[in-house]
Design a protein around this motif. Structure first.
Motif, PDB file in Angstrom:
ATOM      1  N   GLN A  28       0.840  -1.206   0.000  1.00 29.61           N
ATOM      2  CA  GLN A  28       0.000   0.000   0.000  1.00 29.61           C
ATOM      3  C   GLN A  28       0.871   1.250   0.000  1.00 29.61           C
ATOM      4  O   GLN A  28       0.590   2.208  -0.706  1.00 29.61           O
ATOM      5  N   LEU A  29       1.911   1.249   0.829  1.00 29.13           N
ATOM      6  CA  LEU A  29       2.816   2.403   0.871  1.00 29.13           C
ATOM      7  C   LEU A  29       3.520   2.623  -0.473  1.00 29.13           C
ATOM      8  O   LEU A  29       3.667   3.760  -0.925  1.00 29.13           O
ATOM      9  N   MET A  30       3.894   1.542  -1.102  1.00 30.99           N
ATOM     10  CA  MET A  30       4.575   1.648  -2.397  1.00 30.99           C
ATOM     11  C   MET A  30       3.612   2.225  -3.438  1.00 30.99           C
ATOM     12  O   MET A  30       4.011   3.076  -4.244  1.00 30.99           O
ATOM     13  N   LYS A  31       2.358   1.778  -3.429  1.00 26.86           N
ATOM     14  CA  LYS A  31       1.369   2.272  -4.411  1.00 26.86           C
ATOM     15  C   LYS A  31       1.018   3.712  -4.156  1.00 26.86           C
ATOM     16  O   LYS A  31       0.782   4.478  -5.093  1.00 26.86           O
ATOM     17  N   SER A  32       0.979   4.116  -2.898  1.00 25.09           N
ATOM     18  CA  SER A  32       0.586   5.498  -2.579  1.00 25.09           C
ATOM     19  C   SER A  32       1.680   6.498  -2.956  1.00 25.09           C
ATOM     20  O   SER A  32       1.415   7.684  -3.051  1.00 25.09           O
TER      21      SER A  32
END
Length: 188
Positions: free
Chosen positions: A182-186
């Motif tokens: 999720q952090l990578m996508k955000s």
């Protein structure tokens, strides 16, 4: 240059030389290879303000720092072995052997160049990272202990891959990967 300066300042350089004189095997890879030589010169200030420092004096080589970084994959033969080994170089500097020195080239790279050298079986240097991932080289290092070990073939590449898989499993078991994804996508 800063690393060599610090090794001299904090006494580690003298400890390495003393250990070698007392029978310890000393090997330098990349900057360690340069440091083991007679001197490292930086006439153009590529690495800072220090123009020249004496090396450890263990190998009869001298290095001059250059502005261009050499990066390349290499295939090589270690000493007289016909086994093709693999590694890579990533360094700045040109290292030359003293004309009067009696050294043996450590590696013969596939493009015909020699890389590294050794004075004896206890003192050697090379620019090749990954040299320790090659069975021919490990066998050479362990040869003095061969009579004390049980001999069986060892697949270094498989062992390395197995260790990466163990690390990946450990991370998956102890890190919330959904949060990481999720952090990578955000951050796209």
């Amino acid at each position: 240059m800063a690393d060599l300066y610090e090794l001299r300042r904090n006494g580690v350089a003298q400890t390495i030389v003393k250990a070698y004189r007392e029978g310890v095997t000393v090997m330098g890879i990349c900057g360690g290879y340069q440091i083991m030589g007679m001197e490292v010169c930086d006439p153009e200030g590529v690495e800072g303000e220090i123009i020249r420092l004496p090396g450890l004096g263990l190998l009869p080589v001298s290095t001059t720092m250059l502005g261009e970084k050499i990066t390349r994959q290499v295939d090589f033969n270690f000493l007289d072995s016909n086994v093709v080994c693999h590694g890579y170089e990533i360094h700045m500097g040109n290292t030359v052997t003293s004309e009067a020195a009696e050294v043996i080239p450590l590696n013969s790279i596939s493009d015909g160049q020699a890389d590294g050298c050794f004075v004896n079986e206890r003192c050697m240097g090379t620019y090749i990272h990954g040299i320790l991932d090659n069975g021919a080289f490990i066998d050479f290092l362990l040869k003095p202990f061969a009579g004390k070990m049980e001999h069986k073939e060892f697949d270094f590449a498989s062992f390395k891959e197995e260790q990466y898989n163990k690390l990946a499993d450990h991370v998956r078991n102890h890190v919330n990967m959904d949060v990481i994804y999720q952090l990578m996508k955000s951050n796209d």
